[in-house]
Every structure is written in C-alpha cells, then in structure tokens.
Enzyme design. Structure first.
Site, short mmCIF file in Angstrom:
data_model
loop_
_atom_site.label_atom_id
_atom_site.label_comp_id
_atom_site.label_asym_id
_atom_site.label_seq_id
_atom_site.Cartn_x
_atom_site.Cartn_y
_atom_site.Cartn_z
CB CYS A 1 -0.92 -0.03 1.21
SG CYS A 1 -0.04 -0.33 2.75
CG HIS A 2 1.35 3.16 -2.79
ND1 HIS A 2 2.63 2.76 -3.10
CD2 HIS A 2 0.53 2.48 -3.65
CE1 HIS A 2 2.58 1.88 -4.10
NE2 HIS A 2 1.32 1.70 -4.45
CE1 TYR B 1 0.41 8.74 -8.74
CE2 TYR B 1 2.11 7.83 -10.16
CZ TYR B 1 1.45 7.86 -8.95
OH TYR B 1 1.85 7.01 -7.94
NE ARG C 1 1.13 2.31 -16.44
CZ ARG C 1 0.83 2.26 -15.14
NH1 ARG C 1 0.75 3.37 -14.44
NH2 ARG C 1 0.60 1.12 -14.55
CG HIS D 1 1.10 -4.98 -8.56
ND1 HIS D 1 0.84 -5.11 -7.21
CD2 HIS D 1 1.30 -3.65 -8.76
CE1 HIS D 1 0.88 -3.92 -6.63
NE2 HIS D 1 1.15 -3.02 -7.55
CG ASP E 1 -1.70 -0.96 -5.70
OD1 ASP E 1 -0.71 -0.39 -5.20
OD2 ASP E 1 -2.08 -0.76 -6.87
CG ASN F 1 -1.22 6.17 -12.09
OD1 ASN F 1 -1.47 7.37 -12.21
ND2 ASN F 1 -0.10 5.72 -11.58
C1 0GY Z 1 1.23 0.51 -7.66
C2 0GY Z 1 1.04 0.68 -9.10
C3 0GY Z 1 1.22 1.83 -9.81
C4 0GY Z 1 1.88 3.00 -9.36
C5 0GY Z 1 2.99 3.03 -8.60
O1 0GY Z 1 4.88 4.01 -7.73
C6 0GY Z 1 3.83 4.20 -8.32
O2 0GY Z 1 3.46 5.32 -8.69
O3 0GY Z 1 3.45 1.93 -8.06
C7 0GY Z 1 0.72 1.87 -11.19
O4 0GY Z 1 0.43 2.96 -11.67
O5 0GY Z 1 0.62 0.79 -11.83
O6 0GY Z 1 1.91 -0.40 -7.21
O7 0GY Z 1 0.68 1.31 -6.94
#
Ligand code: 0GY
Length: 293
Positions: free
Chosen positions: A30-31, A47, A128, A179, A246, A251
């Site tokens: 998670c973030h 982004y 991306r 993933h 996640d 995105n």
């Molecule tokens: C995820 C997937 C994405 C984004 C990032 O670091 C990130 O910005 O990981 C994605 O856009 O596929 O793991 O959150």
C-alpha cells in the site's frame, strides 16, 4: 498541487469484508500520498494523485481487519521518502517500508530510513511511471543497501521481463515481484510470459505479490479472470507469496476498487487456513519483521 483531471480517487466507503483475516494479517503493498501541503509531490512525477495520508491508511487497515502494513514509496513522491518515513514512524511496529532511492543516496539517509522501518528498495521498470535508470546506478544502490540487509522489490510488466530477466537473476538479495509480474490475463496461465515468471520463481530468492486484480482484470469486478494466476502462485510457492491492497490504487482508469471486495478474494486464491496464514502472516512477518514464524 492539483490532482490530475483524469485521476480516480480511492473508493470512499469500502465494504466490511465477509472474509475475516487471521489476527496479525499484513497488507504488504500500500502507499501514502502526501498530504501535499505537508509532503509535496516530486517535481519529476508522472502523475498527481489525490492525497491519501497515513491516518486514512491506518483507518482502512482497521476497517478491513488487518493488523499491519508494508508501505511502498510511490513514484509521485520520487526519491523524497519523507511521507513514507513519517507514516512508518507513526505506525511503529505496525508497519515496515519499501523506499525509492537514487544511486547517490547517502549512508546517513539509508540509516534514517532503516531506523524508521524501511527494509527494501523498489526498482520500478514501468516507463509510464519513471524515467529509466542506468544499470550502473542500480548496482550502486545494491552495494549500498547490502550493508543494511535490505532486499529489492521490482515492478515490471510480464511482456518486458525478457529485457531484464538476466539482471534480476543476478541481483544478490531477495527480490520481490510486484503485482504477479503483471501478466496479460487474457493469455492465461500457460502463456509463455507468465511461464517465464514462474520459471524465475523456482529460484528461491524470488518472492511474488499476488495483488492488484483490479489492475490486471479485463472483465472487471469481481476479477474472476485474475483468480487463476493468484491461486497458481499461492499453490506453487506458498512460502514466498505476499498479498496487498495497493491502496490508494494510483492510476486506475476504469474504476476505484472496493478494498473490502479485494479482501473477499483472498480465500479464493488461498483456499485453506494454512495457506491464508502463510500468505497474510508468516511470509510477510519473516521478510519484513525478521520473525521466524
Ligand atoms: C502501484 C502501481 C502503480 C503505481 C505506482 O509508484 C507508483 O506510482 O506503483 C501503477 O500505476 O501501476 O503499485 O501502486
């Protein structure tokens, strides 16, 4: 720092899952995003998300019935790991982290992150999301983190794995694949790109996250088309799989997934209590908390 016009915010009120995770379960991907007033997004980001701070993450953890988080530095914060460290410090023993660093990161910065609970760095190969990094820069990072016993998390798409497989195989640490390695789910579990990931998994230094059905699906919720992939990995490599929400799902273009529904998919990919315990507790605790369970 205004959110991108096409950016989909996370689900505002995820359901309470029907599946009750075992006590001590870890959301291992998670973030945290900002909040931007306190932790601005990086100027080189690809982004601009909606803010999704630590308090919201911890509230979701409790709502879903989880105990701990592994928080992964997202590309919108670049190599500025302050929001991550702030969240880890607030969580104490309830969270560990994965940082994003550049080759010129100092030993002092690494030790600051290590003290907060960072245990890995992420190498992101998605064009991306990030500009490409020269191999020698990666190797410099590998050298620096070796001293701390950290491992490496890698994010790539299955159809591009052939370009980096040799490099990944030579990395000297444990390597965690994000993933499911992003297979094309329409190809099925016999597709050569997916089989390449499975072959790599036979080397015990590789682990894999059986996460992100919402990103991989072509069919949409409840993500039945992704099920065979997660289940295959859990059954083939039960001691080296991890699961994560996640959240806050950066995105996503089609929909903002209901995190409660994502939790409800767990018993379909890990059908026994023993497999669920490995996936949600034993494996992440061993890798991120250093606990032999
Ligand atoms: C995820 C997937 C994405 C984004 C990032 O670091 C990130 O910005 O990981 C994605 O856009 O596929 O793991 O959150």
């Amino acid at each position: 720092m205004t959110m991108d016009p096409d950016y989909l915010p996370f689900h505002p009120n995820p359901k309470k899952p029907d599946f009750v995770p075992p006590v001590g379960a870890v959301d291992a991907h998670c973030h945290v995003f900002g909040p931007a007033v306190e932790f601005p997004y990086h100027p080189a980001r690809k982004y601009t998300p909606c803010d999704a701070g630590k308090d919201q993450l911890f509230a979701l953890r409790d709502h879903l019935g989880f105990s701990r988080n592994v928080i992964v530095q997202a590309s919108c914060h670049g190599p500025d790991n302050r929001a991550l460290v702030d969240a880890l410090t607030a969580a104490g023993e309830l969270a560990r982290g994965v940082a994003f660093v550049r080759h010129d990161v100092t030993q002092g910065e690494l030790e600051w992150m290590d003290a907060a609970g960072v245990r890995a760095v992420r190498f992101n190969f998605l064009k991306r999301l990030v500009d490409s990094t020269p191999r020698e820069h990666y190797l410099k990072i590998v050298e620096k983190i070796a001293k701390l016993g950290w491992h490496i998390v890698v994010y790539f798409e299955a159809n591009e794995l052939h370009e980096i497989e040799g490099f990944l195989r030579e990395l000297p640490t444990t390597v965690v694949i994000d993933h499911l390695g992003r297979p094309d789910v329409e190809g099925g579990i016999d597709h050569p790109d997916y089989l390449r990931i499975k072959r790599m998994m036979e080397d015990e230094k590789f682990w894999i996250k059986v996460s992100c059905p919402e990103r991989l699906t072509k069919a949409g919720p409840p993500y039945d088309d992704v099920l065979p992939f997660g289940r295959d990995m859990v059954e083939s490599f039960p001691d080296r799989v991890l699961w994560g929400t996640d959240w806050p799902h950066p995105n996503m273009k089609s929909h903002a997934p209901d995190d409660g529904l994502l939790v409800d998919r767990i018993p379909l990919i890990a059908p026994t209590e023993a497999l669920q315990r490995k996936l949600l507790i034993d494996n992440p605790m061993r890798l991120y908390w250093g606990e032999a369970v």
